[in-house]
Design a protein around this motif. Structure first.
Motif, PDB file in Angstrom:
ATOM      1  N   THR A  55     108.818  27.183  47.470  1.00 41.54           N
ATOM      2  CA  THR A  55     109.709  26.122  47.945  1.00 41.54           C
ATOM      3  C   THR A  55     109.419  25.790  49.412  1.00 41.54           C
ATOM      4  OG1 THR A  55     111.439  27.612  48.766  1.00 41.54           O
ATOM      5  CG2 THR A  55     111.536  26.986  46.404  1.00 41.54           C
ATOM      6  N   ASP A  56     109.879  24.623  49.833  1.00 36.56           N
ATOM      7  CA  ASP A  56     109.721  24.230  51.237  1.00 36.56           C
ATOM      8  C   ASP A  56     110.425  25.226  52.152  1.00 36.56           C
ATOM      9  OD1 ASP A  56     108.364  22.047  50.260  1.00 36.56           O
ATOM     10  OD2 ASP A  56     109.842  20.568  50.908  1.00 36.56           O
ATOM     11  N   ASP A  57     111.587  25.729  51.736  1.00 35.97           N
ATOM     12  CA  ASP A  57     112.302  26.723  52.553  1.00 35.97           C
ATOM     13  C   ASP A  57     111.481  27.995  52.716  1.00 35.97           C
ATOM     14  OD1 ASP A  57     114.501  25.134  53.083  1.00 35.97           O
ATOM     15  OD2 ASP A  57     115.687  25.930  51.407  1.00 35.97           O
ATOM     16  N   GLU A  58     110.790  28.414  51.660  1.00 34.82           N
ATOM     17  CA  GLU A  58     109.942  29.602  51.757  1.00 34.82           C
ATOM     18  C   GLU A  58     108.780  29.366  52.727  1.00 34.82           C
ATOM     19  OE1 GLU A  58     110.311  31.826  47.458  1.00 34.82           O
ATOM     20  OE2 GLU A  58     109.332  29.851  47.490  1.00 34.82           O
TER      21      GLU A  58
ATOM     22  N   ARG B 183     108.794  27.246  55.253  1.00 31.45           N
ATOM     23  CA  ARG B 183     109.390  27.235  56.603  1.00 31.45           C
ATOM     24  C   ARG B 183     109.664  28.655  57.090  1.00 31.45           C
ATOM     25  NH1 ARG B 183     111.457  22.140  54.869  1.00 31.45           N
ATOM     26  NH2 ARG B 183     113.187  23.069  53.743  1.00 31.45           N
ATOM     27  N   ASP B 184     110.155  29.524  56.215  1.00 31.45           N
ATOM     28  CA  ASP B 184     110.404  30.925  56.597  1.00 31.45           C
ATOM     29  C   ASP B 184     109.104  31.619  57.008  1.00 31.45           C
ATOM     30  OD1 ASP B 184     113.123  30.681  56.102  1.00 31.45           O
ATOM     31  OD2 ASP B 184     113.042  31.696  54.150  1.00 31.45           O
TER      32      ASP B 184
END
Length: 122
Positions: free
Chosen positions: A93-96, A98-99
């Motif tokens: 995911t995009d959140d992953e 970014r993390d």
């Protein structure tokens, strides 16, 4: 995530600056401009997928090198550095992403001289 999304996100991280280097790669550095250390190298592949390489911990390298969206970063990992390249964008995911970029920023910033870290508020 697009290259523009990645660049917008990286710009929000502390003490970062952007350069276009090595042809047409978007390179993000942390530290004093002109002396910063690379934490992300990005571009768009011919098929339109975002490709971004970033520094990871030893444990994350062991896990991510087998992830279907990732591989050891070309050139960097072959020289013994713990860098991963996200390149397919099918499962992560995009959140992953970014993390992982935030972790890379933290790891690289931690390697800056303590005086520089203090000056930059890191």
């Amino acid at each position: 995530m697009t290259l523009d999304d990645l660049n917008t996100f990286c710009a929000t991280l502390a003490a970062t600056h952007h350069v276009v280097q090595w042809g047409d790669h978007d390179v993000w550095k942390v530290g004093i401009e002109g002396k910063g250390k690379v934490f992300a190298i990005a571009g768009t592949q011919p098929d339109g997928h975002l490709s971004v390489s970033f520094k990871v911990s030893d444990m994350a390298f062991e896990i991510l090198r087998d992830h279907p969206d990732c591989r050891p970063a070309p050139y960097l990992a072959s020289r013994g550095m713990k860098w991963i390249q996200y390149y397919t964008g099918d499962q992560m995911t995009d959140d992953e992403v970014r993390d992982l970029l935030q972790d890379s920023h933290r790891l690289v910033a931690a390697g800056l001289p303590k005086k520089t870290q203090k000056e930059l508020g890191l």
